[in-house]
Write an enzyme that holds these catalytic residues in place. Structure first.
Site, PDB file in Angstrom:
ATOM      1  N   ASP A  92       1.459   6.279   5.621  1.00 37.16           N
ATOM      2  CA  ASP A  92       0.501   5.381   4.985  1.00 37.16           C
ATOM      3  C   ASP A  92       1.062   4.728   3.718  1.00 37.16           C
ATOM      4  OD1 ASP A  92      -1.895   4.189   5.498  1.00 37.16           O
ATOM      5  OD2 ASP A  92      -3.087   5.616   4.328  1.00 37.16           O
TER       6      ASP A  92
ATOM      7  N   GLU B 207      -9.419   3.908   1.775  1.00 37.70           N
ATOM      8  CA  GLU B 207      -8.875   4.082   0.425  1.00 37.70           C
ATOM      9  C   GLU B 207      -7.799   3.055   0.089  1.00 37.70           C
ATOM     10  OE1 GLU B 207      -7.729   5.535   3.039  1.00 37.70           O
ATOM     11  OE2 GLU B 207      -5.589   5.121   2.741  1.00 37.70           O
TER      12      GLU B 207
ATOM     13  N   LYS C 258     -10.296  12.900   7.927  1.00 35.74           N
ATOM     14  CA  LYS C 258      -9.931  12.484   9.275  1.00 35.74           C
ATOM     15  C   LYS C 258     -10.086  13.690  10.206  1.00 35.74           C
ATOM     16  CE  LYS C 258      -6.777   8.800   7.891  1.00 35.74           C
ATOM     17  NZ  LYS C 258      -7.453   7.650   8.528  1.00 35.74           N
TER      18      LYS C 258
ATOM     19  N   ASP D 299     -12.317   7.148   3.389  1.00 37.74           N
ATOM     20  CA  ASP D 299     -11.123   6.928   4.210  1.00 37.74           C
ATOM     21  C   ASP D 299     -10.668   5.463   4.177  1.00 37.74           C
ATOM     22  OD1 ASP D 299      -9.023   7.565   5.823  1.00 37.74           O
ATOM     23  OD2 ASP D 299     -10.198   7.796   7.662  1.00 37.74           O
TER      24      ASP D 299
ATOM     25  N   ARG E 179      -7.574  -0.142   0.573  1.00 37.48           N
ATOM     26  CA  ARG E 179      -8.089  -1.366  -0.044  1.00 37.48           C
ATOM     27  C   ARG E 179      -8.498  -1.124  -1.496  1.00 37.48           C
ATOM     28  NH1 ARG E 179     -12.659  -1.916   4.518  1.00 37.48           N
ATOM     29  NH2 ARG E 179     -10.954  -0.941   5.688  1.00 37.48           N
TER      30      ARG E 179
ATOM     31  N   LYS F 188       0.862  -1.198   0.000  1.00 38.83           N
ATOM     32  CA  LYS F 188       0.000   0.000   0.000  1.00 38.83           C
ATOM     33  C   LYS F 188       0.892   1.238   0.000  1.00 38.83           C
ATOM     34  CE  LYS F 188      -3.269   2.651   2.856  1.00 38.83           C
ATOM     35  NZ  LYS F 188      -4.233   2.673   3.981  1.00 38.83           N
TER      36      LYS F 188
END
Ligand code: BES
Ligand code: MN
Ligand code: ZN
Length: 490
Positions: free
Chosen positions: A284, A345, A272, A343, A347, A260
């Site tokens: 992330d 996102e 968020k 949020d 996946r 990811k």
């Protein structure tokens, strides 16, 4: 800093500081230790007594030796119970030694540790890893670093011979971990989809990997609607990165690692809120960072395995062009997704990346992702969740992680929970109920794999450490580069 292996016995070594590893409740001075005690004029015995040193794992004690001594300082490090000795104990012990050596401003340091299962290669490599990883400091963003670099010039690992290859291997592996750490630690205005792709390009050039970067148009042609839906609000172009390592011989197996790679996750229009940790969301891309870190190490270690590294890089932003909550996206396998939360996102980006990876006709796929806060709630900050459709793959990853000293816990792929992702209008929603949130995330990903053995690692907790622990300093950890490399090396 030069790490060297040597046959020189403890009693013959001289330098600034010598570190001894002692087992818990085994601090009686017999054999070599009693000779060392005599040599130090009884200071070893005094130190054990005065510091009440019991050999507990992670404990340490330091003292100065007399002015006539060829060694200036003596460092004791606890290795825990003898019957629990493992490579990881030594890795952690070496980290303690390296930090004390740095603090004591030693230039030359000797380490005398016992071997694990009489395996001198692996023992030396683990000690070297612990040293390099604990001493790594990231001052790229400080104009005047307060943390001064260590004065260590040479570190001698005593008793196992030169072990050049083991030390080289450890250095290579650590260089991959450090790349991952530095990518994760770099803020989103430094590492963005474009600079992340440039890093992959540099790796390919420097280490002879094949590289293909799919630009937006190419991703559109391939129908990567889920990935592109996330990328829509960013002012920066998405980059779908595919690196390949090919051995010179016929590969024993073909593997894919998918990370990811959200260089920032604002949440999108489901932004968020306060207290959500939005300011930490530069991490992330931890999955992608570890993927590139593994690529860097694997390209140098050259196993007889073909490995594909896939990172769908973008950032999850807000703008007038953003995907709306409720939008329906079509992924590259034709499946439709109702985005009930922008949020979730990661996946969405992974959906298209997994479809791409399976088209490469590999024998197994592992994805790694800072996917859910729910996984942190379940397993805390030090343990990653592991989901898999294949028992052999689960075993391979578990074995690889144990040798690496990186923790995973096998989680259930509970098909029934997929009900929570049912959509009245599309094939599925991208989020289900709060309960079991890391499991429904894994089940969502599973929709994008047909038959290839696949494992999903939710690394949301372990990619970042709030404080120094083991071989990690506070900040990015480079988790789970070592597990990935061990897995590929088999
Ligand atoms: N990147 C986050 C997950 C995350 C949270 C990583 C905390 C590291 C620390 C992910 O994209 C996310 O936002 N997940 C949501 C999913 C929810 C909307 C179903 C979450 O975990 O809250
Ligand atoms: Mn998110
Ligand atoms: Zn995210």
């Amino acid at each position: 800093m030069d790490i060297r292996g040597t046959h020189t016995p403890l009693l013959d070594w001289s330098g600034d500081a010598i570190a001894l590893g002692l087992f818990e409740n085994e601090t009686a001075l017999t054999g070599e230790l009693s000779q060392l005690n005599e040599k130090t004029g009884g200071i070893l015995a005094e130190l054990i007594e005065e510091a009440e040193f019991e050999g507990k794992s992670g404990s340490k004690a330091v003292t100065r030796l007399g002015s006539g001594s060829p060694i200036r300082k003596l460092i004791l490090v606890g290795l825990g119970k003898k019957d629990q000795l493992s490579l990881d104990t030594l890795r952690l012990g070496a980290a303690v030694v390296a930090r004390v050596g740095k603090q004591e401003k030693a230039k030359s340091l000797g380490i005398s540790f016992p071997a694990v299962n009489e395996d001198k290669e692996k023992t030396t490599a683990a000690i070297a890893e612990g040293i390099i990883l604990s001493l790594h400091q990231d001052n790229r963003f400080k104009s005047e670093p307060e943390d001064k670099p260590s004065k260590l010039e040479t570190i001698d690992i005593l008793g196992f011979g030169e072990q050049k290859e083991a030390i080289n291997q450890a250095q290579t592996l650590a260089s991959g971990v450090i790349l991952a750490r530095e990518l994760v630690a770099a803020p989103a205005n430094s590492i963005d989809p474009v600079t992340f792709a440039e890093t992959a390009q540099t790796l390919a050039t420097d280490y002879g990997l094949e590289i293909e970067i799919l630009e937006q148009e190419e991703c559109e042609k391939r129908g990567m609607g889920a990935f592109l839906g996330v990328a829509k609000a960013s002012d920066l172009p998405p980059k779908f990165i595919h690196l390949t390592y090919k051995p010179t011989v016929t590969p024993k197996r073909k593997l894919a690692i998918v990370g990811k790679s959200l260089t920032f996750d604002s949440g999108g229009l489901n932004i968020k809120g306060a207290g959500s940790g939005i300011e930490t969301m530069k991490m992330d891309m931890g999955g992608g960072a570890a993927t590139l870190g593994a690529a860097k190490a694997i390209a140098q270690l050259k196993p007889d395995v073909e490995v594909h590294f896939v990172c769908a890089a973008t950032e999850n932003m807000i703008s007038g062009r953003a995907m709306h909550p409720g939008d329906i996206l079509t992924a590259s396998n034709g499946k439709t997704i109702e985005v009930n939360n922008t949020d979730a996102e990661g996946r969405l980006t992974l959906a298209d990346a997994l479809v791409f990876a399976e088209q490469l006709e590999v024998d197994a796929i592992v994805d790694l992702a800072t996917l859910t806060g729910a996984c942190i709630v379940a397993l805390g900050n030090n343990i990653s969740g592991l989901w898999s459709t294949d028992e052999t793959l689960t075993e391979q990853i578990t074995t690889a992680s144990e040798a690496a000293g990186e923790k995973f816990w096998v989680m259930p792929m509970e098909e029934k929970y997929f009900e929570g992702l049912k959509s009245p209008i599309a094939d599925m929603k991208n989020t289900g109920p709060r309960a079991g949130g890391s499991i429904t995330a894994a089940l969502f990903l599973k929709q994008f794999i047909k038959e290839t053995p696949w494992a999903h690692l939710d690394i949301a907790g372990p990619v970042w450490a709030d404080k120094e622990s083991g071989v990690n300093n506070a900040g990015a950890t480079g988790f789970p580069v070592r597990t990935l490399v061990n897995w590929v090396l088999g």
